[in-house]
Scaffold this motif. Sequence first.
Motif, PDB file in Angstrom:
ATOM      1  N   UNK A  44      51.028  51.386  43.340  1.00  0.00           N
ATOM      2  CA  UNK A  44      51.151  51.921  44.846  1.00  0.00           C
ATOM      3  C   UNK A  44      50.552  50.895  45.751  1.00  0.00           C
ATOM      4  N   UNK A  45      49.314  50.398  45.144  1.00  0.00           N
ATOM      5  CA  UNK A  45      48.450  49.377  45.765  1.00  0.00           C
ATOM      6  C   UNK A  45      49.304  48.083  46.006  1.00  0.00           C
ATOM      7  N   UNK A  46      49.893  47.852  44.746  1.00  0.00           N
ATOM      8  CA  UNK A  46      50.718  46.500  45.040  1.00  0.00           C
ATOM      9  C   UNK A  46      51.889  46.561  46.058  1.00  0.00           C
ATOM     10  N   UNK A  47      52.929  47.710  46.169  1.00  0.00           N
ATOM     11  CA  UNK A  47      53.900  47.573  47.012  1.00  0.00           C
ATOM     12  C   UNK A  47      53.561  47.772  48.348  1.00  0.00           C
ATOM     13  N   UNK A  62      55.107  41.763  39.581  1.00  0.00           N
ATOM     14  CA  UNK A  62      53.643  42.162  39.844  1.00  0.00           C
ATOM     15  C   UNK A  62      52.876  41.637  38.948  1.00  0.00           C
ATOM     16  N   UNK A  63      51.820  41.244  39.333  1.00  0.00           N
ATOM     17  CA  UNK A  63      50.798  40.667  38.807  1.00  0.00           C
ATOM     18  C   UNK A  63      50.166  41.716  37.585  1.00  0.00           C
ATOM     19  N   UNK A  64      50.205  41.650  36.536  1.00  0.00           N
ATOM     20  CA  UNK A  64      49.762  42.817  35.528  1.00  0.00           C
ATOM     21  C   UNK A  64      48.708  42.309  34.527  1.00  0.00           C
ATOM     22  N   UNK A  65      47.605  42.687  34.906  1.00  0.00           N
ATOM     23  CA  UNK A  65      46.389  42.599  33.984  1.00  0.00           C
ATOM     24  C   UNK A  65      46.453  43.925  33.089  1.00  0.00           C
ATOM     25  N   UNK A  69      43.875  41.049  48.888  1.00  0.00           N
ATOM     26  CA  UNK A  69      44.059  39.603  48.626  1.00  0.00           C
ATOM     27  C   UNK A  69      43.318  39.142  47.342  1.00  0.00           C
ATOM     28  N   UNK A  70      42.252  39.466  46.960  1.00  0.00           N
ATOM     29  CA  UNK A  70      41.318  39.080  45.949  1.00  0.00           C
ATOM     30  C   UNK A  70      41.892  39.954  44.667  1.00  0.00           C
ATOM     31  N   UNK A  71      42.347  41.230  44.770  1.00  0.00           N
ATOM     32  CA  UNK A  71      42.802  42.033  43.649  1.00  0.00           C
ATOM     33  C   UNK A  71      43.771  41.534  42.941  1.00  0.00           C
ATOM     34  N   UNK A  72      44.864  40.893  43.646  1.00  0.00           N
ATOM     35  CA  UNK A  72      46.093  40.542  43.019  1.00  0.00           C
ATOM     36  C   UNK A  72      46.108  39.051  43.079  1.00  0.00           C
ATOM     37  N   UNK A  73      45.035  38.266  43.083  1.00  0.00           N
ATOM     38  CA  UNK A  73      44.971  37.012  42.817  1.00  0.00           C
ATOM     39  C   UNK A  73      44.015  36.772  41.607  1.00  0.00           C
ATOM     40  N   UNK A  74      43.678  37.800  40.902  1.00  0.00           N
ATOM     41  CA  UNK A  74      42.480  37.634  39.974  1.00  0.00           C
ATOM     42  C   UNK A  74      41.109  37.407  40.503  1.00  0.00           C
ATOM     43  N   UNK A  75      40.785  37.698  41.469  1.00  0.00           N
ATOM     44  CA  UNK A  75      39.386  37.346  41.924  1.00  0.00           C
ATOM     45  C   UNK A  75      38.783  38.750  42.386  1.00  0.00           C
TER      46      UNK A  75
END
Length: 391
Positions: free
Chosen positions: A111-114, A145-148, A384-390
């Motif tokens: 939900x946060x990603x979309x 989607x970035x998938x950790x 921005x930080x969440x979905x760029x691995x920061x």
Amino acid sequence: MSIHFVPIGAVSEKVTTWNPAKQADGEFDYIDLSAVDQSEKRIIAPNRMPTVEAPSRARQIVRAGDVLVSTVRPNLNGVAKAVDEHDGMTASTGFCVLRPSQRQLDSNYLFQWVRSPSFVGDMVRKATGASYPAVSDRIIKESVIPLPPVHEQKRIAAILDKADQLRQKRRQTIALLDSLTQSIFLEMFGDPVSNPKGWPALKISDLEVDMTYGPRFYNEQYVDDGTRIVRITDLASTGELDYSAMPRLRVTDSELTEHRSRPGDILFARTGATVGKTALIRENDPLSIPGAYFIRMRFRSNVVPEFAWATIRYPSIQKIIFEGSRQSAQQNFSGPGLRRLPFILPPIDEQLRFAQSALRAQSFGSLPKAGADRLDALFSSLQHRAFSGQL
């Protein structure tokens, strides 16, 4: 930290469909596009209807945890997450219903990603159709989607959820101050529809008011230093405009002269789930142009803009707008309906007295609004930080 991207469809499950119209003597709850509040990102008004009256788009059975993404006008980001109360409801095929695979994808994370600028920008670039841009379910499910790991997804989603909750609390404070202004209006003038105080009763068409539809900008590239373009999603229910999030375009001098907003202008949202919401342009607001889904209203000297804005936003007027807008498949309330709205006309000195009281109430809200702006900026940074691995 390396980021692993996968197609959303690869970590989503199939959604069950049905045809309500084939079920005799029943009722069902229908989530159409207008049932999602695009600014609050939640389902607000499902429709209860007989199965025999089911629209042809009523097909997808929703489960709690599903994420609904509107396939039309992706720039408006009409997304929401189904919760327990929506379990078993039926969604329009105007949504791509994403059901995350629990072992691979967390619902809150999806939900946060979309909602993120990265996803929205991707959908806008891939949309087709100039007047009614849209994407397909396939395009949404093929987007990545970035998938950790799931435990990391839950951690990221919890941080973003908390930041979003703080934003909502600030906006609730602003809403309380907004209700104070409405109470002042009611005390001074009464309900503008029933008009218990017997003011001159008119329609907006009887007033000296210029109404102009916002311009459409086709295939224009956003820039960093252009003129702000006001979108529906930049307008809160309290009438506040989020200038920090607005895209910018380079426009010609003639376009700017013709379409720019000026202090005292009222911007009326004429379509979608936000239909009827309005903003008042104030003296120190940044330069902007309202987009195509707005009507810009500019009243002449016999109407004080603060008074006109409060009148149009009054609940009984909003009820007329809401009921009129739902007569079409896509909620819409344009110029002819706007001109027919009832309008009371107290003496100008009474309108000015109300405007002064409203401005004082607004000044009380300057601190929480400043806090809300800072929280919006923080939320954007966290996204921005969440979905760029920061994060």
